[in-house]
Structure formats: C-alpha cells, structure tokens
Enzyme design. Structure first.
Site, PDB file in Angstrom:
ATOM      1  N   LYS A  42       0.821  -1.202   0.000  1.00 15.21           N
ATOM      2  CA  LYS A  42       0.000   0.000   0.000  1.00 15.21           C
ATOM      3  C   LYS A  42       0.861   1.261   0.000  1.00 15.21           C
ATOM      4  O   LYS A  42       0.416   2.318  -0.377  1.00 15.21           O
ATOM      5  CB  LYS A  42      -0.884   0.022   1.260  1.00 15.21           C
ATOM      6  CG  LYS A  42      -1.808  -1.150   1.388  1.00 15.21           C
ATOM      7  CD  LYS A  42      -2.409  -1.151   2.826  1.00 15.21           C
ATOM      8  CE  LYS A  42      -2.950  -2.516   3.127  1.00 15.21           C
ATOM      9  NZ  LYS A  42      -3.239  -2.665   4.557  1.00 15.21           N
ATOM     10  N   GLY A  43       2.104   1.120   0.467  1.00 13.52           N
ATOM     11  CA  GLY A  43       2.946   2.280   0.757  1.00 13.52           C
ATOM     12  C   GLY A  43       3.138   3.274  -0.369  1.00 13.52           C
ATOM     13  O   GLY A  43       3.306   4.457  -0.129  1.00 13.52           O
ATOM     14  N   GLU A  98       7.741   2.371  -6.016  1.00 10.08           N
ATOM     15  CA  GLU A  98       7.808   1.838  -4.656  1.00 10.08           C
ATOM     16  C   GLU A  98       8.098   2.970  -3.676  1.00 10.08           C
ATOM     17  O   GLU A  98       8.712   3.980  -4.037  1.00 10.08           O
ATOM     18  CB  GLU A  98       8.885   0.732  -4.642  1.00 10.08           C
ATOM     19  CG  GLU A  98       9.226   0.065  -3.346  1.00 10.08           C
ATOM     20  CD  GLU A  98       8.095  -0.603  -2.575  1.00 10.08           C
ATOM     21  OE1 GLU A  98       7.057   0.049  -2.380  1.00 10.08           O
ATOM     22  OE2 GLU A  98       8.280  -1.734  -2.113  1.00 10.08           O
ATOM     23  N   ASP A 102      14.820  -0.715   1.157  1.00 10.46           N
ATOM     24  CA  ASP A 102      15.505  -0.887   2.444  1.00 10.46           C
ATOM     25  C   ASP A 102      16.527  -2.018   2.266  1.00 10.46           C
ATOM     26  O   ASP A 102      17.621  -1.777   1.767  1.00 10.46           O
ATOM     27  CB  ASP A 102      14.415  -1.211   3.469  1.00 10.46           C
ATOM     28  CG  ASP A 102      14.895  -1.266   4.898  1.00 10.46           C
ATOM     29  OD1 ASP A 102      15.819  -0.525   5.237  1.00 10.46           O
ATOM     30  OD2 ASP A 102      14.341  -2.054   5.689  1.00 10.46           O
ATOM     31  N   LYS A 130      17.434   3.544   1.600  1.00  6.92           N
ATOM     32  CA  LYS A 130      18.326   3.435   2.764  1.00  6.92           C
ATOM     33  C   LYS A 130      19.466   2.512   2.366  1.00  6.92           C
ATOM     34  O   LYS A 130      19.434   1.313   2.679  1.00  6.92           O
ATOM     35  CB  LYS A 130      17.582   2.781   3.940  1.00  6.92           C
ATOM     36  CG  LYS A 130      16.552   3.622   4.632  1.00  6.92           C
ATOM     37  CD  LYS A 130      16.121   2.883   5.900  1.00  6.92           C
ATOM     38  CE  LYS A 130      14.692   3.110   6.241  1.00  6.92           C
ATOM     39  NZ  LYS A 130      14.201   2.253   7.334  1.00  6.92           N
ATOM     40  N   PHE A 151      13.782   4.650  10.938  1.00 10.42           N
ATOM     41  CA  PHE A 151      12.464   4.210  10.499  1.00 10.42           C
ATOM     42  C   PHE A 151      11.576   5.427  10.268  1.00 10.42           C
ATOM     43  O   PHE A 151      11.414   6.272  11.145  1.00 10.42           O
ATOM     44  CB  PHE A 151      11.828   3.254  11.524  1.00 10.42           C
ATOM     45  CG  PHE A 151      10.689   2.506  10.915  1.00 10.42           C
ATOM     46  CD1 PHE A 151      10.921   1.371  10.136  1.00 10.42           C
ATOM     47  CD2 PHE A 151       9.377   2.961  11.053  1.00 10.42           C
ATOM     48  CE1 PHE A 151       9.871   0.690   9.524  1.00 10.42           C
ATOM     49  CE2 PHE A 151       8.326   2.286  10.448  1.00 10.42           C
ATOM     50  CZ  PHE A 151       8.573   1.151   9.687  1.00 10.42           C
ATOM     51  N   VAL A 152      11.049   5.521   9.064  1.00 16.10           N
ATOM     52  CA  VAL A 152      10.264   6.704   8.696  1.00 16.10           C
ATOM     53  C   VAL A 152       8.827   6.329   8.361  1.00 16.10           C
ATOM     54  O   VAL A 152       8.544   5.223   7.903  1.00 16.10           O
ATOM     55  CB  VAL A 152      10.912   7.460   7.512  1.00 16.10           C
ATOM     56  CG1 VAL A 152      12.213   8.110   7.922  1.00 16.10           C
ATOM     57  CG2 VAL A 152      11.126   6.541   6.312  1.00 16.10           C
ATOM     58  N   ASP A 158       3.920   3.402   6.491  1.00 18.89           N
ATOM     59  CA  ASP A 158       3.254   3.129   7.756  1.00 18.89           C
ATOM     60  C   ASP A 158       4.153   2.476   8.790  1.00 18.89           C
ATOM     61  O   ASP A 158       5.227   1.961   8.477  1.00 18.89           O
ATOM     62  CB  ASP A 158       2.076   2.171   7.524  1.00 18.89           C
ATOM     63  CG  ASP A 158       2.554   0.730   7.295  1.00 18.89           C
ATOM     64  OD1 ASP A 158       3.417   0.528   6.434  1.00 18.89           O
ATOM     65  OD2 ASP A 158       2.080  -0.170   8.009  1.00 18.89           O
ATOM     66  N   ARG A 164       0.121   6.656   7.627  1.00 17.09           N
ATOM     67  CA  ARG A 164       0.181   6.811   6.167  1.00 17.09           C
ATOM     68  C   ARG A 164      -0.349   8.174   5.735  1.00 17.09           C
ATOM     69  O   ARG A 164      -0.025   8.680   4.675  1.00 17.09           O
ATOM     70  CB  ARG A 164      -0.670   5.737   5.468  1.00 17.09           C
ATOM     71  CG  ARG A 164      -0.172   4.316   5.650  1.00 17.09           C
ATOM     72  CD  ARG A 164      -0.874   3.399   4.654  1.00 17.09           C
ATOM     73  NE  ARG A 164      -0.757   1.989   4.982  1.00 17.09           N
ATOM     74  CZ  ARG A 164       0.266   1.197   4.643  1.00 17.09           C
ATOM     75  NH1 ARG A 164       1.272   1.700   3.967  1.00 17.09           N
ATOM     76  NH2 ARG A 164       0.286  -0.061   4.980  1.00 17.09           N
TER      77      ARG A 164
HETATM   78  P1  IMP Z   1      12.912  -4.212   1.761  1.00 21.04           P
HETATM   79  O1  IMP Z   1      12.427  -5.489   1.146  1.00 21.04           O
HETATM   80  O2  IMP Z   1      13.659  -4.464   3.020  1.00 21.04           O
HETATM   81  O3  IMP Z   1      13.662  -3.319   0.806  1.00 21.04           O
HETATM   82  O4  IMP Z   1      11.649  -3.481   2.313  1.00 21.04           O
HETATM   83  C1  IMP Z   1      10.856  -2.693   1.573  1.00 21.04           C
HETATM   84  C2  IMP Z   1       9.556  -2.464   2.311  1.00 21.04           C
HETATM   85  O5  IMP Z   1       9.741  -2.403   3.730  1.00 21.04           O
HETATM   86  C3  IMP Z   1       9.016  -1.136   1.901  1.00 21.04           C
HETATM   87  O6  IMP Z   1       8.197  -1.245   0.776  1.00 21.04           O
HETATM   88  C4  IMP Z   1       8.257  -0.712   3.145  1.00 21.04           C
HETATM   89  O7  IMP Z   1       6.957  -1.227   3.083  1.00 21.04           O
HETATM   90  C5  IMP Z   1       8.998  -1.364   4.288  1.00 21.04           C
HETATM   91  N1  IMP Z   1       9.915  -0.404   4.945  1.00 21.04           N
HETATM   92  C6  IMP Z   1      11.264  -0.414   4.930  1.00 21.04           C
HETATM   93  N2  IMP Z   1      11.760   0.620   5.644  1.00 21.04           N
HETATM   94  C7  IMP Z   1      10.699   1.311   6.087  1.00 21.04           C
HETATM   95  C8  IMP Z   1      10.553   2.511   6.875  1.00 21.04           C
HETATM   96  O8  IMP Z   1      11.516   3.183   7.302  1.00 21.04           O
HETATM   97  N3  IMP Z   1       9.283   2.917   7.127  1.00 21.04           N
HETATM   98  C9  IMP Z   1       8.188   2.232   6.686  1.00 21.04           C
HETATM   99  N4  IMP Z   1       8.270   1.124   5.940  1.00 21.04           N
HETATM  100  C10 IMP Z   1       9.516   0.655   5.662  1.00 21.04           C
HETATM  101 MG    MG Z   2       6.171  -1.137   0.552  1.00 20.97          MG
END
Ligand code: IMP
Ligand code: MG
Length: 174
Positions: A42-43, A98, A102, A130, A151-152, A158, A164
C-alpha cells in the site's frame, strides 16, 4: 518494546513535492511516448498519485501488493505477493513505483517476476532509499531521497498501518 514517537520531520511537504515533480519529468523524458506505472501497495499509493499528476501525456497504471514485513519494523526476509497485476506487461515500458528500498529483498523479488513477463523495458522508481541497509544489490534508476538508517513514516509509509496520512515524512523512534 519501548513506545515509539514521531521525533522529527525528515522531509517536508515542499521538499517532497519538488523532488516528485523532478522525478516525474525525468521518467517522462526517458519514456516520452508511453509508460506503464506499477505501484506497490500500500505504501506507494501516495507517491504514485503525485508522480502521476506531474506527468503529462500517455500513462497507464496497475497495482500489485507485496509484503515483506509481517508486523513492526523488522524484515522477515520473506516476500509474499498478495495481489497480482490486472494486465499483461508484454512489450510495455514498465516502471515499478515503490515507497522505499531498504534491504532490497522486496524489489529484487518483484523485478524478477515482472521481468519474466517480457516488458519492453523495466525500471524502478523509489521515493526513498536506505543504502546502508541493503542485503541484496538491486537496481533503482530513479531515487527521490537517500536517507540514513532510521524508520520513517508518512506520505503513504506506515508503522502497523498507522501514519500513512501524514503529508510529510517523519522519523519514528523510541
Ligand atoms: P525491503 O524489502 O527491506 O527493501 O523493504 C521494503 C519495504 O519495507 C518497503 O516497501 C516498506 O513497506 C517497508 N519499509 C522499509 N523501511 C521502512 C521505513 O523506514 N518505514 C516504513 N516502511 C519501511
Ligand atoms: Mg512497501
């Protein structure tokens, strides 16, 4: 677990608006004739809606939902496809939209499955990155802001389905 609070506005509405319009122009420049945006729910829905309105000309949309976080702020390392696309990607210029990259696990997985559907091109746009958290090397052609490991929330992002609705991006910490 200690209680979490919003401690700081990291990116203001104005900063976000300006950068998102630049990103839209960049994508439009690379794909002047047609582009198919795929938002990761949803982000990314807030980012998508602003990006889209800064992009004149032919744009089409689709949505998918993936989940790598069961609950809270730590990655399970497991990515699940919760909702698939409505239409085929064959021969299209596709840009994945996206909210944040992260560890990179989610995008790596999504890029793999979407590439297998024979798009003409496949690129990725992330509002936030990040880099210090990366576990896997993933290519993201359009990045809005590079941020530190904090963490943002807000602007679609969210924590436990909350925050959100903030118009800016804020830091959530103990
Ligand atoms: P990744 O697979 O670790 O790159 O994670 C990506 C997903 O983790 C993003 O689409 C977000 O939904 C969530 N995420 C990662 N860091 C944050 C953050 O700082 N705040 C909120 N959601 C996060
Ligand atoms: Mg996401």
């Amino acid at each position: 677990m200690p209680e979490l609070h919003l401690t700081e506005i990291l990116l203001s509405q104005d900063q976000i608006r300006k950068r998102v319009s630049e990103m839209a122009a960049e994508i439009r420049r690379d794909f002047p004739d047609d582009v198919h945006l795929i938002a990761v729910l949803k982000g990314a829905f807030v980012f998508l809606s602003d990006l889209l309105r800064h992009m004149p000309g032919y744009v089409s949309l689709d949505f998918l939902a993936a989940s790598s976080y069961a609950k809270g702020t730590t990655s399970s390392g497991e990515v699940r496809l919760l909702k698939d696309l409505d239409s085929s990607l064959e021969g299209r210029n596709v840009v994945i939209v996206e909210d944040i990259v992260d560890t990179g696990l989610t995008l790596h997985y999504l890029q793999d499955i979407l590439r297998a559907r024979s798009p003409k091109s496949l690129r990725t746009a992330c509002l936030l990155s990040k880099p210090s958290r990366r576990k896997i090397d993933v290519s993201v052609e359009y990045i809005g802001f590079t941020i530190e490991d904090r963490f943002v929330v807000g602007y679609g992002l969210d924590f436990d389905e909350q925050y959100r609705n903030l118009p800016h991006i804020a830091v959530l910490e103990a």
